[in-house]
Design a protein around this motif. Structure first.
Motif, PDB file in Angstrom:
ATOM      1  N   PHE A 126      38.607  32.863  43.303  1.00 38.33           N
ATOM      2  CA  PHE A 126      38.980  34.180  42.803  1.00 38.33           C
ATOM      3  C   PHE A 126      38.025  35.231  43.364  1.00 38.33           C
ATOM      4  N   ARG A 127      38.547  36.101  44.200  1.00 45.18           N
ATOM      5  CA  ARG A 127      37.814  37.225  44.790  1.00 45.18           C
ATOM      6  C   ARG A 127      36.459  36.850  45.415  1.00 45.18           C
ATOM      7  N   PRO A 128      36.392  35.769  46.180  1.00 41.76           N
ATOM      8  CA  PRO A 128      35.091  35.345  46.726  1.00 41.76           C
ATOM      9  C   PRO A 128      34.497  36.368  47.689  1.00 41.76           C
ATOM     10  N   ASP A 129      35.363  37.179  48.311  1.00 36.76           N
ATOM     11  CA  ASP A 129      34.870  38.214  49.226  1.00 36.76           C
ATOM     12  C   ASP A 129      34.031  39.237  48.466  1.00 36.76           C
ATOM     13  N   ALA A 130      34.406  39.496  47.215  1.00 35.00           N
ATOM     14  CA  ALA A 130      33.622  40.434  46.400  1.00 35.00           C
ATOM     15  C   ALA A 130      32.256  39.831  46.075  1.00 35.00           C
ATOM     16  N   GLY A 166      23.481  52.062  38.554  1.00 35.61           N
ATOM     17  CA  GLY A 166      22.333  51.402  39.168  1.00 35.61           C
ATOM     18  C   GLY A 166      21.614  50.429  38.253  1.00 35.61           C
ATOM     19  N   THR A 167      21.812  50.582  36.943  1.00 33.40           N
ATOM     20  CA  THR A 167      21.101  49.692  36.014  1.00 33.40           C
ATOM     21  C   THR A 167      22.025  48.606  35.459  1.00 33.40           C
ATOM     22  N   ILE A 168      23.302  48.662  35.826  1.00 30.97           N
ATOM     23  CA  ILE A 168      24.284  47.711  35.309  1.00 30.97           C
ATOM     24  C   ILE A 168      24.775  46.844  36.460  1.00 30.97           C
ATOM     25  N   LEU A 169      24.967  45.563  36.165  1.00 29.55           N
ATOM     26  CA  LEU A 169      25.475  44.649  37.182  1.00 29.55           C
ATOM     27  C   LEU A 169      26.964  44.944  37.410  1.00 29.55           C
ATOM     28  N   PRO A 170      27.348  45.212  38.652  1.00 28.54           N
ATOM     29  CA  PRO A 170      28.757  45.512  38.921  1.00 28.54           C
ATOM     30  C   PRO A 170      29.615  44.246  38.879  1.00 28.54           C
ATOM     31  N   GLY A 171      30.070  43.898  37.696  1.00 31.04           N
ATOM     32  CA  GLY A 171      30.816  42.655  37.495  1.00 31.04           C
ATOM     33  C   GLY A 171      32.175  42.692  38.183  1.00 31.04           C
ATOM     34  N   ILE A 172      32.557  41.557  38.737  1.00 27.63           N
ATOM     35  CA  ILE A 172      33.860  41.445  39.391  1.00 27.63           C
ATOM     36  C   ILE A 172      34.943  41.310  38.318  1.00 27.63           C
ATOM     37  N   THR A 173      34.607  40.699  37.201  1.00 27.93           N
ATOM     38  CA  THR A 173      35.542  40.649  36.078  1.00 27.93           C
ATOM     39  C   THR A 173      35.757  42.066  35.536  1.00 27.93           C
ATOM     40  N   ARG A 174      34.677  42.829  35.408  1.00 33.00           N
ATOM     41  CA  ARG A 174      34.757  44.228  34.978  1.00 33.00           C
ATOM     42  C   ARG A 174      35.717  44.996  35.877  1.00 33.00           C
ATOM     43  N   ASP A 175      35.526  44.874  37.185  1.00 31.14           N
ATOM     44  CA  ASP A 175      36.370  45.586  38.137  1.00 31.14           C
ATOM     45  C   ASP A 175      37.828  45.118  38.030  1.00 31.14           C
ATOM     46  N   SER A 176      38.026  43.816  37.828  1.00 33.68           N
ATOM     47  CA  SER A 176      39.391  43.284  37.733  1.00 33.68           C
ATOM     48  C   SER A 176      40.093  43.833  36.493  1.00 33.68           C
TER      49      SER A 176
END
Ligand SMILES: *Cc1c(COP(=O)(O)O)cnc(C)c1O
Length: 366
Positions: A95-99, A263-273
């Motif tokens: 699932f979204r490994p490129d991200a 900048g202080t938050i982890l850019p989650g791929i689940t968040r983006d999805s």
């Protein structure tokens, strides 16, 4: 020799004595999270003069490292987490490994570590999954969790970026993160400890962020809560995220909100999805700061109806209760909310190949 679209960077060195089929089946009955490892791992070496070299899919063994290796002293380490799924038609997909590959390099840059070409990241993950195709638990919610990581391996006590690194990928058979379906969790809001400060490493996926979050998580557990939620370091007012999951708020007008990536938050791929799925469905999805006082007031007035955390491991986790030093409030009925359940459903359906995948998130590998 070509392997799929790649030239073969990772030699295959089969495990001479893999776990027997019956032993493997026994381990896969109830694997929990992160304890059952497969037979093989991917490994790739880096040195300043040779670049990335000597890649292999090889037996998972203990490492022999010089005790002066800089990762042990200065924590130059980054990691990723992604899942491979067995689809209903029997195929395998990531699932979204490129991200994950892109985020790995963003983390590497922040930690003064070398870029790993995205093709190598993808090749290592795909070849490991194909090697371990018998390690998918045949249980609802089962998957193969991949843990790519990079460590500084130069033996030198001076403080500088290492000149040598190891990149590895582990595979772990996992069940559903929450047994028996998503249970609403309780959160302790840490007003004493922060996770990340402006200019710090909050948006890098590095082990150091976790090391500093553990004492806060320990405090949450000691007080009888499931997880800790962190506030911003400057004002101690704005909700940021959990130790390893992003957070969402659902309002009575059907809109959703999550803190912005400043900048202080982890850019989650689940968040983006989830943001993408919400917007595809015509929901209003805001990326705006949300204050702890507001959360409490909105939960009490009924304007806020649901909250949930999200990340690769647990996917979507409903939040039922929130407390701090002088407050304690319930979210909605304290159980899983409607929209929370819907996002979990939608995301899981795409990940399992059961729903249309308009953004091409599933990368089939065999
Ligand atoms: C990995 C991680 C997340 C979730 O990211 P996903 O890509 O959705 O798995 C959220 N917060 C932190 C601190 C993390 O390390």
């Amino acid at each position: 020799m070509a392997w799929g679209q790649f030239s073969v960077t990772f030699a295959f060195e089969p495990h001479p004595a893999p776990v027997t089929a019956s032993e493997r089946e026994a381990r896969l009955v109830d694997p929990a999270f992160g304890r059952v490892f497969t037979d093989h791992m991917a490994i790739l070496h880096y040195s300043e003069d040779k670049g990335w070299h000597d890649g292999a899919i090889t037996q998972r063994v203990s490492l022999t490292m010089d005790p002066a290796s800089s990762v042990f002293h200065y924590a130059q380490e980054i990691f990723e987490g992604l899942k491979a799924y067995r689809l209903d038609d029997g195929g395998l997909a990531l699932f979204r490994p490129d991200a994950n590959a892109r985020r790995f390099n963003a983390s590497a840059r922040r930690m003064a570590m070398p870029d790993l070409p995205e093709e190598l990241f993808l090749e290592s993950c795909e070849r490991l999954v194909l090697t371990e195709r018998d390690w998918f638990p045949a249980i609802e919610g089962g998957s193969l969790y991949l843990r790519p990581f990079m460590i500084a391996s130069e033996a030198f006590l001076g403080v500088k970026p290492s000149a040598e690194f190891l990149y590895m990928v582990l595979a772990s058979s996992v069940g559903a993160y929450w047994k028996g379906g998503a249970r609403a969790v309780s959160l302790w809001v840490s007003h004493d400890y922060t996770r990340a400060a402006p200019g710090g490493t909050g948006e890098a996926k590095c082990g150091g962020n976790y090391a500093t979050s553990l004492v806060a998580q320990q405090e949450a557990i000691r007080r009888g809560f499931d997880q800790v939620v962190f506030l911003d370091a400057a004002e101690r007012r704005w909700i940021e995220e959990l130790g390893g999951m992003n957070i969402f708020f659902v309002f009575d007008d059907g809109s959703i909100q999550t803190p912005p990536l400043t900048g202080t938050i982890l850019p989650g791929i689940t968040r983006d999805s989830i943001l993408t799925i919400a917007r595809d469905e015509g929901l209003v999805a805001r990326e705006e700061p949300y204050a702890i006082d507001q959360w409490r007031a909105d939960a009490q007035s009924g304007r806020l109806v649901e909250s949930f955390a999200c990340g690769t491991a647990a996917v979507v986790t409903p939040i039922g209760r929130v407390a701090g030093p002088d407050y304690d409030f319930a979210i909605g009925s304290g159980a899983t909310g409607q929209l929370t359940a819907r996002f979990l459903d939608r995301l899981t359906a795409i990940q399992r190949g059961r729903a249309p995948d308009p953004h091409g998130w599933l990368r089939r590998i065999g």
